[in-house]
Design an enzyme around this catalytic site. Structure first.
Site, PDB file in Angstrom:
ATOM      1  N   LYS A   1      -4.318  29.369  62.846  1.00 46.56           N
ATOM      2  CA  LYS A   1      -4.436  29.092  64.840  1.00 46.56           C
ATOM      3  C   LYS A   1      -5.159  29.078  65.220  1.00 46.56           C
ATOM      4  O   LYS A   1      -5.789  30.555  65.436  1.00 46.56           O
ATOM      5  CB  LYS A   1      -2.867  29.883  64.634  1.00 46.56           C
ATOM      6  CG  LYS A   1      -1.413  29.953  64.134  1.00 46.56           C
ATOM      7  CD  LYS A   1      -0.727  30.354  64.661  1.00 46.56           C
ATOM      8  CE  LYS A   1       0.307  30.026  64.146  1.00 46.56           C
ATOM      9  NZ  LYS A   1       1.718  30.634  64.339  1.00 46.56           N
TER      10      LYS A   1
ATOM     11  N   ARG B   1       0.509  25.931  67.706  1.00 44.24           N
ATOM     12  CA  ARG B   1       1.582  26.471  68.635  1.00 44.24           C
ATOM     13  C   ARG B   1       3.294  26.394  68.069  1.00 44.24           C
ATOM     14  O   ARG B   1       3.331  24.740  69.193  1.00 44.24           O
ATOM     15  CB  ARG B   1       1.032  27.330  70.024  1.00 44.24           C
ATOM     16  CG  ARG B   1      -0.235  29.063  68.695  1.00 44.24           C
ATOM     17  CD  ARG B   1      -0.557  29.474  68.229  1.00 44.24           C
ATOM     18  NE  ARG B   1       0.620  30.407  67.362  1.00 44.24           N
ATOM     19  CZ  ARG B   1       0.696  31.669  67.935  1.00 44.24           C
ATOM     20  NH1 ARG B   1      -0.616  32.179  67.297  1.00 44.24           N
ATOM     21  NH2 ARG B   1       1.799  32.756  68.020  1.00 44.24           N
ATOM     22  N   SER B   2       3.888  27.270  68.629  1.00 49.68           N
ATOM     23  CA  SER B   2       5.448  26.675  69.354  1.00 49.68           C
ATOM     24  C   SER B   2       5.042  25.802  70.605  1.00 49.68           C
ATOM     25  O   SER B   2       5.690  25.398  71.191  1.00 49.68           O
ATOM     26  CB  SER B   2       6.106  27.456  69.453  1.00 49.68           C
ATOM     27  OG  SER B   2       6.104  28.706  69.496  1.00 49.68           O
TER      28      SER B   2
ATOM     29  N   GLU C   1       9.517  22.825  69.116  1.00 43.69           N
ATOM     30  CA  GLU C   1       8.972  22.822  68.782  1.00 43.69           C
ATOM     31  C   GLU C   1       9.455  21.172  68.698  1.00 43.69           C
ATOM     32  O   GLU C   1       9.043  20.675  67.916  1.00 43.69           O
ATOM     33  CB  GLU C   1       7.728  22.909  67.056  1.00 43.69           C
ATOM     34  CG  GLU C   1       7.737  24.442  67.661  1.00 43.69           C
ATOM     35  CD  GLU C   1       6.807  24.683  66.020  1.00 43.69           C
ATOM     36  OE1 GLU C   1       7.407  24.261  65.250  1.00 43.69           O
ATOM     37  OE2 GLU C   1       6.033  25.604  66.297  1.00 43.69           O
TER      38      GLU C   1
ATOM     39  N   ASP D   1       8.862  28.594  57.295  1.00 44.87           N
ATOM     40  CA  ASP D   1       8.315  29.583  57.847  1.00 44.87           C
ATOM     41  C   ASP D   1       9.490  30.319  57.991  1.00 44.87           C
ATOM     42  O   ASP D   1      10.322  30.552  58.587  1.00 44.87           O
ATOM     43  CB  ASP D   1       7.171  29.357  58.851  1.00 44.87           C
ATOM     44  CG  ASP D   1       7.005  29.947  59.937  1.00 44.87           C
ATOM     45  OD1 ASP D   1       7.505  31.601  59.264  1.00 44.87           O
ATOM     46  OD2 ASP D   1       6.577  29.963  61.134  1.00 44.87           O
TER      47      ASP D   1
HETATM   48  O1  LIG Z   1       4.965  31.045  63.743  1.00 37.90           O
HETATM   49  C1  LIG Z   1       4.470  29.812  63.539  1.00 37.90           C
HETATM   50  O2  LIG Z   1       3.921  29.608  62.529  1.00 37.90           O
HETATM   51  C2  LIG Z   1       4.321  28.917  64.879  1.00 37.90           C
HETATM   52  C3  LIG Z   1       4.238  27.865  64.573  1.00 37.90           C
HETATM   53  O3  LIG Z   1       5.930  27.376  63.998  1.00 37.90           O
HETATM   54  O4  LIG Z   1       5.339  29.517  66.288  1.00 37.90           O
HETATM   55  P1  LIG Z   1       4.320  30.901  66.695  1.00 37.90           P
HETATM   56  O5  LIG Z   1       3.441  29.906  67.729  1.00 37.90           O
HETATM   57  O6  LIG Z   1       5.575  30.590  68.206  1.00 37.90           O
HETATM   58  O7  LIG Z   1       4.154  31.363  66.763  1.00 37.90           O
HETATM   59 MG   LIG Z   2       4.689  31.280  61.312  1.00 41.84          MG
END
Ligand SMILES: O=C(O)[C@@H](CO)OP(=O)(O)O
Ligand SMILES: [Mg+2]
Length: 439
Positions: free
Chosen positions: A339, A368-369, A208, A245
């Site tokens: 999300k 998202r990442s 990220e 997180d």
């Molecule tokens: O865990 C999270 O909060 C997200 C963003 O940092 O990561 P990922 O999109 O990989 O779930």
């Molecule tokens: Mg998270």
């Protein structure tokens, strides 16, 4: 046919910020209005998220994304053709029914979200409105969110160099969104400087855009971030709080939480003790995924013992109304990460935001990442009045696309918008800042 009826839906394979395949989509309306999006994808995904078609996200052009792309231009187009794009919930319902599964795994949550978002953009275009206005309740004042900005990364986003996934700056003392972002930018640069001064190259950048240093302990990352805040001539706690997180699902082995970097295996109780110890020494205002996604008992204990901080459920709630409701009823967590791609449609994500707000849970809209250069997430935060937003670091264009949209909206809206600032966090979280101290 009305001007806002859906007349065409097209899709193609595109790349996300990790260079992995994702879905691009355009929705066109009878009157000529259009909307276009490329959808994001996570790495530390929760088990209960809606299911994308991605071949495990490895091969460009693999059957997974190809399947999602053909679903968009085939079955999903068939399901929404002729529907009124301004009736978002009917469109989203038609998409969900076309898939027919609860996890959207037949046609793919990525396919469905692509059509859902492109429809919202096309509807806004047809109405001549910016997206934040089109998605807002009629009498709602636009609300610029308090940002949380990733400075240091570990976990699945940084080769597991440290166990905790995100260490973020929360500019609780800033009086405007622009000031908030400027402070985070200073913290990011100063934290990199601290690493350089220590002779550790900060060059390693995580998924990220956060710094991905190899550190001996999670506390070392908290020390580093605090040092970065001070080097930026900001006050830890008063100006900048810290959010983490933990993404604990990622290192839960079934009965223990394994802190690999520190070679320690902890029970839920011990992990909560550890987090409480961090809260005593660092200005931590928000803890996301403190426990694993199905550890409801551990989560309940954490909610009591860490009360006063924002306790944010990501893998725990996966933007799912039923799981959030279970949390609300069981007094588990006090905040929800939202999300849209975890749930597949804008209508479902919006329902989660509303349910949280109705029940005194704070809401953090999140990227998202694996992101794209789209900026609609910024508009959703403002229009839905989520109060907070998390889009990763402050470097890299897929992140700055969202920050820059918010900077523009703040300038454009002036007095016609509110800035959430620290009030977006629970009042109790704010008070813990005053008591926070460092070793
Ligand atoms: O865990 C999270 O909060 C997200 C963003 O940092 O990561 P990922 O999109 O990989 O779930
Ligand atoms: Mg998270």
């Amino acid at each position: 046919m009305s001007d806002t009826a859906i007349s065409a839906v097209r899709a193609w394979e595109a790349l996300d910020s990790r260079g992995k395949p994702t879905v691009g989509c355009e929705v066109r309306l009878e009157g000529g209005a259009r909307g276009e999006t490329t959808v994001p994808s996570g790495a530390s995904t929760g088990r209960h998220e809606a299911r994308e078609l991605r071949d495990g996200g490895i091969r460009y052009g693999g059957q997974g994304v190809r399947g999602a792309v053909s679903a968009v231009s085939g079955e999903l187009f068939g399901a929404v053709r002729g529907l009124d794009a301004t009736a978002q919930s009917s469109v989203d319902q038609a998409l969900r029914s076309a898939d027919g599964t609860t996890d959207l795994g037949r046609l793919g949550a990525n396919a469905i979200l692509a059509v859902s978002v492109a429809t919202a953009l096309a509807a806004a275009d047809a109405r001549g409105l910016p997206l934040y206005r089109a998605v807002a309740d009629d009498d709602a004042t636009p609300l610029l969110p308090l940002p949380m900005v990733n400075i240091i990364s570990g976990g699945a986003h940084a080769g597991r160099a440290i166990d905790v996934q995100d260490f973020l700056a929360v500019p609780v003392g800033a009086r405007s969104f622009a000031e908030a972002l400027e402070w985070c930018s200073r913290v990011r640069a100063a934290t990199a400087d601290v690493l350089t001064a220590r002779g550790t190259s900060p060059a390693l950048v995580a998924d990220e855009g956060g710094l991905g240093p190899v550190l001996p302990t999670n506390r070392a990352a908290l020390d580093l971030l605090t040092a970065g805040i001070e080097r930026a001539r900001l006050r830890p706690g008063d100006d900048i709080g810290i959010a983490i997180d933990v993404a604990a699902t990622q290192f839960f082995t079934g009965d223990r939480y394994r802190l690999a970097a520190e070679d320690r295996d902890l029970t839920a109780h011990e992990l909560i003790d550890e987090l409480a110890g961090w809260c005593d020494h660092y200005p931590i205002v928000s803890i996301e995924d403190a426990l694993a996604e199905d550890d409801w008992t551990g989560w309940r204990d954490a909610t009591q013992r860490l009360a006063g901080r924002q306790l944010l459920g990501d893998d725990l709630f996966v933007t799912d109304l039923a799981r959030l409701d279970r949390g609300v009823r069981g007094q588990v967590a006090n905040a929800v990460l939202v999300k849209p791609n975890q749930t597949g449609t804008l209508t479902a994500a919006r329902a989660v935001v509303r349910h949280a707000q109705d029940n005194g849970y704070t809401t953090v809209l999140s990227a998202r990442s694996g992101e794209t250069e789209d900026n609609w997430l910024a508009d959703l935060a403002v229009g839905w009045r989520t109060g907070q937003i998390k889009v990763g670091s402050i470097t890299r264009s897929e992140r700055t696309a969202k920050w820059n949209r918010l900077l523009r909206l703040e300038t454009e809206l002036g007095e016609d918008a509110d800035y959430a600032g620290a009030t977006a966090l629970r009042a109790s979280a704010r008070t813990t800042l005053d008591g926070a101290r460092r070793t």
